[in-house]
Design a protein around this motif. Structure first.
Motif, PDB file in Angstrom:
ATOM      1  N   MET A   1      -0.268  12.351 -15.404  1.00  0.00           N
ATOM      2  CA  MET A   1      -1.133  12.093 -16.558  1.00  0.00           C
ATOM      3  C   MET A   1      -2.120  13.253 -16.739  1.00  0.00           C
ATOM      4  O   MET A   1      -2.380  13.681 -17.865  1.00  0.00           O
ATOM      5  CB  MET A   1      -1.873  10.773 -16.339  1.00  0.00           C
ATOM      6  N   TYR A   2      -2.648  13.769 -15.637  1.00  0.00           N
ATOM      7  CA  TYR A   2      -3.598  14.885 -15.707  1.00  0.00           C
ATOM      8  C   TYR A   2      -2.932  16.168 -16.201  1.00  0.00           C
ATOM      9  O   TYR A   2      -3.473  16.884 -17.039  1.00  0.00           O
ATOM     10  CB  TYR A   2      -4.217  15.107 -14.325  1.00  0.00           C
ATOM     11  N   TRP A   3      -1.739  16.467 -15.669  1.00  0.00           N
ATOM     12  CA  TRP A   3      -1.054  17.706 -16.027  1.00  0.00           C
ATOM     13  C   TRP A   3      -0.498  17.696 -17.448  1.00  0.00           C
ATOM     14  O   TRP A   3      -0.334  18.753 -18.054  1.00  0.00           O
ATOM     15  CB  TRP A   3       0.080  17.985 -15.052  1.00  0.00           C
ATOM     16  N   THR A   4      -0.162  16.528 -17.975  1.00  0.00           N
ATOM     17  CA  THR A   4       0.447  16.468 -19.307  1.00  0.00           C
ATOM     18  C   THR A   4      -0.508  15.973 -20.373  1.00  0.00           C
ATOM     19  O   THR A   4      -0.075  15.593 -21.459  1.00  0.00           O
ATOM     20  CB  THR A   4       1.686  15.546 -19.283  1.00  0.00           C
ATOM     21  N   ARG A   5      -1.802  15.997 -20.077  1.00  0.00           N
ATOM     22  CA  ARG A   5      -2.764  15.530 -21.082  1.00  0.00           C
ATOM     23  C   ARG A   5      -2.743  16.445 -22.295  1.00  0.00           C
ATOM     24  O   ARG A   5      -2.487  17.650 -22.172  1.00  0.00           O
ATOM     25  CB  ARG A   5      -4.156  15.430 -20.476  1.00  0.00           C
ATOM     26  N   PRO A   6      -3.031  15.882 -23.458  1.00  0.00           N
ATOM     27  CA  PRO A   6      -3.042  16.713 -24.668  1.00  0.00           C
ATOM     28  C   PRO A   6      -4.161  17.744 -24.604  1.00  0.00           C
ATOM     29  O   PRO A   6      -5.256  17.478 -24.100  1.00  0.00           O
ATOM     30  CB  PRO A   6      -3.307  15.712 -25.793  1.00  0.00           C
ATOM     31  N   LYS A   7      -3.872  18.908 -25.108  1.00  0.00           N
ATOM     32  CA  LYS A   7      -4.880  19.979 -25.132  1.00  0.00           C
ATOM     33  C   LYS A   7      -5.875  19.713 -26.245  1.00  0.00           C
ATOM     34  O   LYS A   7      -5.522  19.296 -27.346  1.00  0.00           O
ATOM     35  CB  LYS A   7      -4.223  21.335 -25.376  1.00  0.00           C
ATOM     36  N   GLU A   8      -7.147  19.985 -25.948  1.00  0.00           N
ATOM     37  CA  GLU A   8      -8.180  19.810 -26.963  1.00  0.00           C
ATOM     38  C   GLU A   8      -8.203  21.053 -27.866  1.00  0.00           C
ATOM     39  O   GLU A   8      -8.204  22.180 -27.386  1.00  0.00           O
ATOM     40  CB  GLU A   8      -9.542  19.622 -26.313  1.00  0.00           C
TER      41      GLU A   8
ATOM     42  N   THR B   1       0.831  -1.207   0.000  1.00  0.00           N
ATOM     43  CA  THR B   1       0.000   0.000   0.000  1.00  0.00           C
ATOM     44  C   THR B   1       0.863   1.253   0.000  1.00  0.00           C
ATOM     45  O   THR B   1       0.556   2.221  -0.695  1.00  0.00           O
ATOM     46  CB  THR B   1      -0.933  -0.004   1.226  1.00  0.00           C
ATOM     47  N   TYR B   2       1.942   1.238   0.763  1.00  0.00           N
ATOM     48  CA  TYR B   2       2.828   2.404   0.814  1.00  0.00           C
ATOM     49  C   TYR B   2       3.546   2.654  -0.501  1.00  0.00           C
ATOM     50  O   TYR B   2       3.988   3.768  -0.758  1.00  0.00           O
ATOM     51  CB  TYR B   2       3.858   2.254   1.926  1.00  0.00           C
ATOM     52  N   VAL B   3       3.678   1.646  -1.330  1.00  0.00           N
ATOM     53  CA  VAL B   3       4.322   1.822  -2.630  1.00  0.00           C
ATOM     54  C   VAL B   3       3.279   2.067  -3.711  1.00  0.00           C
ATOM     55  O   VAL B   3       3.428   2.976  -4.526  1.00  0.00           O
ATOM     56  CB  VAL B   3       5.192   0.600  -2.984  1.00  0.00           C
ATOM     57  N   ALA B   4       2.221   1.271  -3.737  1.00  0.00           N
ATOM     58  CA  ALA B   4       1.257   1.336  -4.837  1.00  0.00           C
ATOM     59  C   ALA B   4       0.442   2.630  -4.837  1.00  0.00           C
ATOM     60  O   ALA B   4       0.271   3.246  -5.892  1.00  0.00           O
ATOM     61  CB  ALA B   4       0.324   0.131  -4.790  1.00  0.00           C
ATOM     62  N   LEU B   5      -0.069   3.036  -3.694  1.00  0.00           N
ATOM     63  CA  LEU B   5      -0.927   4.218  -3.683  1.00  0.00           C
ATOM     64  C   LEU B   5      -0.201   5.505  -4.076  1.00  0.00           C
ATOM     65  O   LEU B   5      -0.742   6.272  -4.879  1.00  0.00           O
ATOM     66  CB  LEU B   5      -1.614   4.368  -2.321  1.00  0.00           C
ATOM     67  N   PRO B   6       1.015   5.770  -3.575  1.00  0.00           N
ATOM     68  CA  PRO B   6       1.706   6.969  -4.077  1.00  0.00           C
ATOM     69  C   PRO B   6       2.029   6.900  -5.577  1.00  0.00           C
ATOM     70  O   PRO B   6       1.959   7.913  -6.271  1.00  0.00           O
ATOM     71  CB  PRO B   6       2.988   7.019  -3.248  1.00  0.00           C
ATOM     72  N   VAL B   7       2.362   5.712  -6.074  1.00  0.00           N
ATOM     73  CA  VAL B   7       2.633   5.574  -7.510  1.00  0.00           C
ATOM     74  C   VAL B   7       1.369   5.881  -8.303  1.00  0.00           C
ATOM     75  O   VAL B   7       1.417   6.575  -9.324  1.00  0.00           O
ATOM     76  CB  VAL B   7       3.169   4.159  -7.838  1.00  0.00           C
ATOM     77  N   ILE B   8       0.225   5.387  -7.836  1.00  0.00           N
ATOM     78  CA  ILE B   8      -1.038   5.652  -8.523  1.00  0.00           C
ATOM     79  C   ILE B   8      -1.364   7.141  -8.496  1.00  0.00           C
ATOM     80  O   ILE B   8      -1.735   7.726  -9.518  1.00  0.00           O
ATOM     81  CB  ILE B   8      -2.172   4.814  -7.887  1.00  0.00           C
ATOM     82  N   VAL B   9      -1.204   7.769  -7.358  1.00  0.00           N
ATOM     83  CA  VAL B   9      -1.536   9.196  -7.228  1.00  0.00           C
ATOM     84  C   VAL B   9      -0.590  10.053  -8.064  1.00  0.00           C
ATOM     85  O   VAL B   9      -1.026  10.932  -8.821  1.00  0.00           O
ATOM     86  CB  VAL B   9      -1.508   9.628  -5.746  1.00  0.00           C
ATOM     87  N   ILE B  10       0.706   9.813  -7.949  1.00  0.00           N
ATOM     88  CA  ILE B  10       1.686  10.638  -8.670  1.00  0.00           C
ATOM     89  C   ILE B  10       1.566  10.453 -10.180  1.00  0.00           C
ATOM     90  O   ILE B  10       1.578  11.429 -10.936  1.00  0.00           O
ATOM     91  CB  ILE B  10       3.116  10.338  -8.167  1.00  0.00           C
ATOM     92  N   SER B  11       1.434   9.208 -10.635  1.00  0.00           N
ATOM     93  CA  SER B  11       1.304   8.997 -12.080  1.00  0.00           C
ATOM     94  C   SER B  11      -0.020   9.545 -12.587  1.00  0.00           C
ATOM     95  O   SER B  11      -0.101  10.039 -13.713  1.00  0.00           O
ATOM     96  CB  SER B  11       1.456   7.517 -12.431  1.00  0.00           C
ATOM     97  N   GLY B  12      -1.068   9.495 -11.766  1.00  0.00           N
ATOM     98  CA  GLY B  12      -2.344  10.104 -12.159  1.00  0.00           C
ATOM     99  C   GLY B  12      -2.238  11.605 -12.296  1.00  0.00           C
ATOM    100  O   GLY B  12      -2.807  12.193 -13.214  1.00  0.00           O
ATOM    101  N   LEU B  13      -1.526  12.248 -11.373  1.00  0.00           N
ATOM    102  CA  LEU B  13      -1.330  13.697 -11.466  1.00  0.00           C
ATOM    103  C   LEU B  13      -0.489  14.075 -12.686  1.00  0.00           C
ATOM    104  O   LEU B  13      -0.802  15.038 -13.387  1.00  0.00           O
ATOM    105  CB  LEU B  13      -0.675  14.220 -10.190  1.00  0.00           C
TER     106      LEU B  13
END
Length: 54
Positions: free
Chosen positions: A45-52, A31-43
């Motif tokens: 992914m959100y910040w670098t998404r292609p602009k519409e 949990t200490y490894v998976a949840l931060p990886v999920i949160v950080i990679s999600g952020l």
């Protein structure tokens, strides 16, 4: 960058959910490894998404 973060996010999320549903005890370290990886990679992914385009 978006594609790598998306791959890491979904891979980690799927493996974590499979582990949650199939193993009776999920270790704290997982949990200490998976949840931060999920949160950080999600952020990332959100910040670098292609602009519409309009």
């Amino acid at each position: 960058m978006h594609d790598k973060a998306e791959f890491l996010f979904f891979t980690t999320l799927i493996l974590y959910l499979i582990t949650l549903f199939t193993v009776s005890y999920v270790g704290v370290y997982l949990t200490y490894v998976a949840l931060p990886v999920i949160v950080i990679s999600g952020l990332i992914m959100y910040w670098t998404r292609p602009k519409e385009e309009e």
